[in-house]
Design an enzyme around this catalytic site. Structure first.
Site, short mmCIF file in Angstrom:
data_model
loop_
_atom_site.label_atom_id
_atom_site.label_comp_id
_atom_site.label_asym_id
_atom_site.label_seq_id
_atom_site.Cartn_x
_atom_site.Cartn_y
_atom_site.Cartn_z
N HIS A 123 0.84 -1.14 0.08
CA HIS A 123 0.23 -0.12 0.13
C HIS A 123 0.92 1.15 -0.07
O HIS A 123 2.18 1.20 0.53
CB HIS A 123 -0.93 0.05 0.94
CG HIS A 123 -2.09 -0.93 1.25
ND1 HIS A 123 -3.21 -1.20 1.99
CD2 HIS A 123 -2.22 -1.90 0.16
CE1 HIS A 123 -3.94 -2.01 1.80
NE2 HIS A 123 -3.37 -2.70 0.89
N GLU A 145 0.58 3.76 1.77
CA GLU A 145 1.09 4.15 3.34
C GLU A 145 2.22 3.12 3.79
O GLU A 145 3.24 3.86 4.42
CB GLU A 145 -0.03 4.04 4.36
CG GLU A 145 -1.49 4.93 3.80
CD GLU A 145 -2.27 4.13 3.00
OE1 GLU A 145 -3.56 4.55 2.81
OE2 GLU A 145 -1.75 3.17 1.93
N CYS A 166 -6.26 1.57 5.37
CA CYS A 166 -6.73 0.49 5.78
C CYS A 166 -6.27 -0.09 7.33
O CYS A 166 -5.54 0.74 7.79
CB CYS A 166 -6.46 -1.00 4.93
SG CYS A 166 -4.89 -1.21 5.14
N CYS A 175 -2.49 -0.71 7.28
CA CYS A 175 -1.82 0.81 7.31
C CYS A 175 -2.04 1.50 8.54
O CYS A 175 -1.08 2.27 9.12
CB CYS A 175 -2.22 1.53 6.17
SG CYS A 175 -1.45 0.69 4.50
#
Length: 155
Positions: A82, A84, A110, A113
């Site tokens: 991801h 992040e 999410c 993260c």
């Protein structure tokens, strides 16, 4: 001489940059960007995609798409990271302290993260689009992290 357009706020400025970061995404399902900022200085940027040096999903295909996995489920079978995660990794790789920083994201983080954001001691999350993850919402509620959906100035 008078300026024709006002200077953007710091949030508007960083949101515009995070949108550009998302254009580097190699994910077939969603393009996401992230930016770490402290004292109005950019510390690191990231986007979602496979680890460096590995073939992109456009060559290998998307297993989550093939298996028709709904958004927000089965993150562990995705080949990519991801945005992040990537921005936190980039800061760590180059020895950039991020405690007390703000993370700008094109999507609400999410739960995976969010846990990283909590442990990295990031103090503020500014995101553009919502992302439905009940656990992420519960985790953030249990912290002092400021969460803000950006709905500000037009770009």
């Amino acid at each position: 001489m008078k300026r024709e357009t006002p200077r953007p706020s710091w949030d508007a400025y960083f949101v515009k940059i995070v949108k550009v970061a998302a254009t580097r995404s190699t994910c077939l399902r969603r393009s996401v960007g992230a930016l770490l900022v402290k004292d109005n200085r950019i510390l690191a940027s990231g986007y979602n995609g496979v680890p460096k040096g590995l073939p992109h999903c456009e060559k290998t295909g998307c297993l989550r798409e093939k298996l028709k996995v709904p958004s927000g489920e089965r993150h562990e079978i995705c080949r990519g990271l991801h945005a992040e995660q990537n921005v936190i990794i980039q800061a760590a790789l180059y020895g950039v302290p991020i405690s007390g920083a703000t993370i700008y994201c094109t999507n609400r983080p999410c739960s995976i993260c969010t846990k990283m954001i909590i442990n990295a001691e990031i103090e503020r999350v500014v995101y553009l689009e919502d992302y439905n993850d009940a656990l992420a919402e519960e985790l953030i509620r249990q912290t002092d992290i400021r969460l803000l959906q950006y709905k500000g100035e037009e770009m």
